[in-house]
Design an enzyme around this catalytic site. Structure first.
Site, PDB file in Angstrom:
ATOM      1  CG  HIS A 116       4.496 -11.759  61.788  1.00  0.00           C
ATOM      2  ND1 HIS A 116       4.124 -10.431  61.765  1.00  0.00           N
ATOM      3  CD2 HIS A 116       5.539 -11.823  62.659  1.00  0.00           C
ATOM      4  CE1 HIS A 116       4.902  -9.732  62.569  1.00  0.00           C
ATOM      5  NE2 HIS A 116       5.779 -10.563  63.114  1.00  0.00           N
ATOM      6  CG  HIS A 239      13.432  -9.348  68.340  1.00  0.00           C
ATOM      7  ND1 HIS A 239      12.755  -8.684  69.337  1.00  0.00           N
ATOM      8  CD2 HIS A 239      12.505  -9.637  67.387  1.00  0.00           C
ATOM      9  CE1 HIS A 239      11.481  -8.565  68.996  1.00  0.00           C
ATOM     10  NE2 HIS A 239      11.303  -9.141  67.820  1.00  0.00           N
ATOM     11  CD1 TRP A 255      16.028  -5.880  69.063  1.00  0.00           C
ATOM     12  CD2 TRP A 255      15.723  -6.232  66.875  1.00  0.00           C
ATOM     13  NE1 TRP A 255      14.678  -5.793  68.813  1.00  0.00           N
ATOM     14  CE2 TRP A 255      14.461  -6.000  67.476  1.00  0.00           C
ATOM     15  CE3 TRP A 255      15.760  -6.478  65.501  1.00  0.00           C
ATOM     16  CZ2 TRP A 255      13.266  -6.022  66.765  1.00  0.00           C
ATOM     17  CZ3 TRP A 255      14.574  -6.493  64.785  1.00  0.00           C
ATOM     18  CH2 TRP A 255      13.350  -6.263  65.410  1.00  0.00           C
TER      19      TRP A 255
END
Length: 358
Positions: A116, A239, A255
């Site tokens: 991020h 993920h 996930w």
């Protein structure tokens, strides 16, 4: 106990990485959530005042001054690969010691912090990216996509205090590299040279992916950073790590069955499992039909619905080595977005030794 469980899971993953079969696994325990404040201001020292200096070929020079009358000459400290390896080792040691987070590891949230911090880059304006560490400040720290990342910043604050010469920007990216490698992922070459910025460098909200959106949104967000379809899919493989939280993104669950070990299971599950809408009061997400213990986001399912994305998903589902190779290459690019590295350092990246290879 969590540390021992994590080590067992990693050992089992090493042995079965090429022999995956979708079946109910041991139930993943969901730890109680912890709440964190943003990192405290860096402590000043009566003995030293550290200042970021001029960039040099391998990273940055850091000037420091003694406060005694006999020490009037400025000295420069140019950190070497060995110095950065010490920082890496400190992060790895904390990952092993601090196992009171999701599924026994802070590793996934460190990857998310590095991701991020880097994923705000805009190639048209040259703004954003991993240079600056502006998520230390509001409003960027308060962006919805960054909810929960105070946990990662707080985790790294003692490392920053132990090694005050490293910038937050370089530290966050090194932590992402360390976490990927310590969770049995591929080697990620690392190049230092980032500097920290003040609040004026905060990026606008909306530059990170929205999990509720699909392929057009993904191409818009990743295209702004300069990534193509293959690279979008490879980056999505992150993920495989971590889980979603209702008090952060609003979504819930992991996930994969091994959320603290990086494998191509994310792609295998996308291709081989049947996914259905989850019946609950939260935002729209998918659950696996077999166990109802895993989840996929709308942006994940978009990868197998789109005819250009899907072949890459299928390739990585069949070939973990191909995924690791492409993932390493694209994460290296992601982590260097927006950084004004010194000229001549393009081929001066370092690869650090994971602790499980010692």
């Amino acid at each position: 106990m969590a540390s021992a469980t994590r080590q067992f899971a990693r050992a089992a993953t090493r042995a079965t990485r090429n022999g995956f079969a979708i079946a109910p696994r041991q139930v993943i325990r969901q730890q109680g959530r912890r709440y964190y404040s943003s990192e405290p201001a860096q402590k000043s020292s009566s003995a030293w005042i550290w200042l970021t200096g001029a960039a040099v070929a391998g990273g940055a020079g850091y000037y420091f001054y003694g406060n005694s009358a006999s020490s009037a000459t400025a000295k420069v400290f140019n950190p070497s690969k060995e110095d950065y390896q010490k920082v890496y080792n400190e992060i790895a040691a904390r990952l092993e010691e601090k196992d009171d987070y999701d599924d026994g590891s802070y590793g996934p949230v460190l990857v998310r912090l590095a991701w991020h911090a880097s994923g705000t880059y805009d190639k048209e304006t040259g703004t954003g990216g991993s240079n600056g560490a502006t998520m230390r400040f509001a409003p960027e720290s308060d962006h919805g996509a960054n909810a929960g990342l105070a946990a990662a910043r707080d985790f790294l604050q003692p490392v920053k205090e132990k090694f005050p010469w490293i910038t937050y920007s370089d530290l966050w990216i090194l932590a992402g590299v360390c976490a990927i490698q310590e969770m049995l992922g591929p080697a990620i070459p690392y190049r230092p040279g980032r500097s920290d910025r003040d609040v004026s460098g905060c990026t606008p909200d909306g530059r990170l992916p929205d999990a509720s959106k699909r392929q057009d949104h993904l191409r818009g967000i990743f295209g702004r950073m300069g990534f193509n379809d293959q690279e979008i899919v490879a980056l999505s493989g992150a993920h495989a790590l971590g889980r979603c939280h209702t008090d952060r993104s609003g979504y819930s669950g992991p996930w994969t069955f091994s959320p603290t070990v990086l494998t191509n299971d994310y792609f295998r599950l996308l291709v081989e499992e049947k996914w259905q809408w989850k019946k609950w009061n939260g935002p729209a997400q998918y659950e696996d039909k077999s166990t109802k213990s895993l989840m996929m986001l709308p942006s994940d399912i978009a990868l197998i619905e789109d005819k250009k994305f899907k072949p890459w998903v299928e390739k990585y589902a069949k070939d973990n080595d191909a995924f690791f190779k492409d993932f390493s290459n694209v994460v290296l690019r992601l982590f260097e977005l927006g950084v004004p590295f010194a000229q001549g350092t393009e081929n001066q990246r370092w690869t650090f030794k994971p602790t499980h290879q010692e």
